[in-house]
Design a protein around this motif. Structure first.
Motif, mmCIF file in Angstrom:
data_model
loop_
_atom_site.group_PDB
_atom_site.id
_atom_site.type_symbol
_atom_site.label_atom_id
_atom_site.label_comp_id
_atom_site.label_asym_id
_atom_site.label_seq_id
_atom_site.Cartn_x
_atom_site.Cartn_y
_atom_site.Cartn_z
ATOM 1 N N GLN A 262 -5.768 -3.873 4.997
ATOM 2 C CA GLN A 262 -5.034 -3.145 4.179
ATOM 3 C C GLN A 262 -4.517 -1.508 4.356
ATOM 4 O OE1 GLN A 262 -8.391 -3.815 3.562
ATOM 5 N NE2 GLN A 262 -8.810 -2.505 2.036
ATOM 6 N N TYR A 263 -5.131 -1.062 4.583
ATOM 7 C CA TYR A 263 -4.858 0.783 4.790
ATOM 8 C C TYR A 263 -3.939 0.903 6.149
ATOM 9 C CZ TYR A 263 -8.267 1.266 1.632
ATOM 10 O OH TYR A 263 -8.944 1.006 -0.008
ATOM 11 N N HIS B 147 -10.627 -2.534 7.596
ATOM 12 C CA HIS B 147 -9.093 -2.492 6.610
ATOM 13 C C HIS B 147 -8.109 -2.285 6.896
ATOM 14 C CE1 HIS B 147 -13.562 -0.834 5.844
ATOM 15 N NE2 HIS B 147 -13.453 -0.637 6.847
ATOM 16 N N ALA C 136 -3.749 5.172 0.828
ATOM 17 C CA ALA C 136 -3.739 4.970 2.601
ATOM 18 C C ALA C 136 -3.978 6.537 3.256
ATOM 19 C CB ALA C 136 -2.770 4.451 3.401
ATOM 20 N N LYS D 188 -7.522 -2.158 11.983
ATOM 21 C CA LYS D 188 -7.044 -3.094 12.280
ATOM 22 C C LYS D 188 -7.849 -4.363 11.469
ATOM 23 C CE LYS D 188 -2.727 -2.557 13.787
ATOM 24 N NZ LYS D 188 -1.499 -3.565 14.319
ATOM 25 N N ASP E 229 -1.069 -0.571 6.424
ATOM 26 C CA ASP E 229 0.349 -1.248 6.083
ATOM 27 C C ASP E 229 1.233 -0.403 5.285
ATOM 28 O OD1 ASP E 229 2.963 -2.636 6.480
ATOM 29 O OD2 ASP E 229 1.360 -4.359 5.206
ATOM 30 N N MET F 94 0.557 -1.416 -0.750
ATOM 31 C CA MET F 94 0.008 0.188 0.365
ATOM 32 C C MET F 94 1.002 1.053 -0.260
ATOM 33 S SD MET F 94 -3.026 1.660 0.538
ATOM 34 C CE MET F 94 -3.831 -0.546 0.395
#
Length: 74
Positions: free
Chosen positions: A46-47, A44, A6, A41, A49, A1
């Protein structure tokens, strides 16, 4: 990402989190970043990290504060 990807998502998700958790009427000063980050966490991940010198959580907290007008509390 990527960080800018992000950031765009997190800024929008701040407001989604507030609505989804029933905090629309809660004063901004009473919103808690840690609760938002846990929600992120959980839903979502993926946002949460991305690369940032200060760390993803720190950057997200700054964006959270900016979205809710809380930068003066830093």
């Amino acid at each position: 990402m990527k960080k800018d990807e992000a950031e765009r998502a997190i800024r929008i998700l701040c407001h989604d989190w507030r609505r989804e958790t029933g905090q629309s009427e809660v004063p901004a000063l009473d919103l808690h970043f840690n609760a938002f980050w846990a929600w992120m966490k959980d839903r979502h991940f993926q946002y949460t990290d991305f690369r940032a010198t200060a760390g993803a959580a720190y950057m997200a907290e700054i964006w959270f504060d900016q979205e809710f007008g809380l930068t003066w509390t830093r």
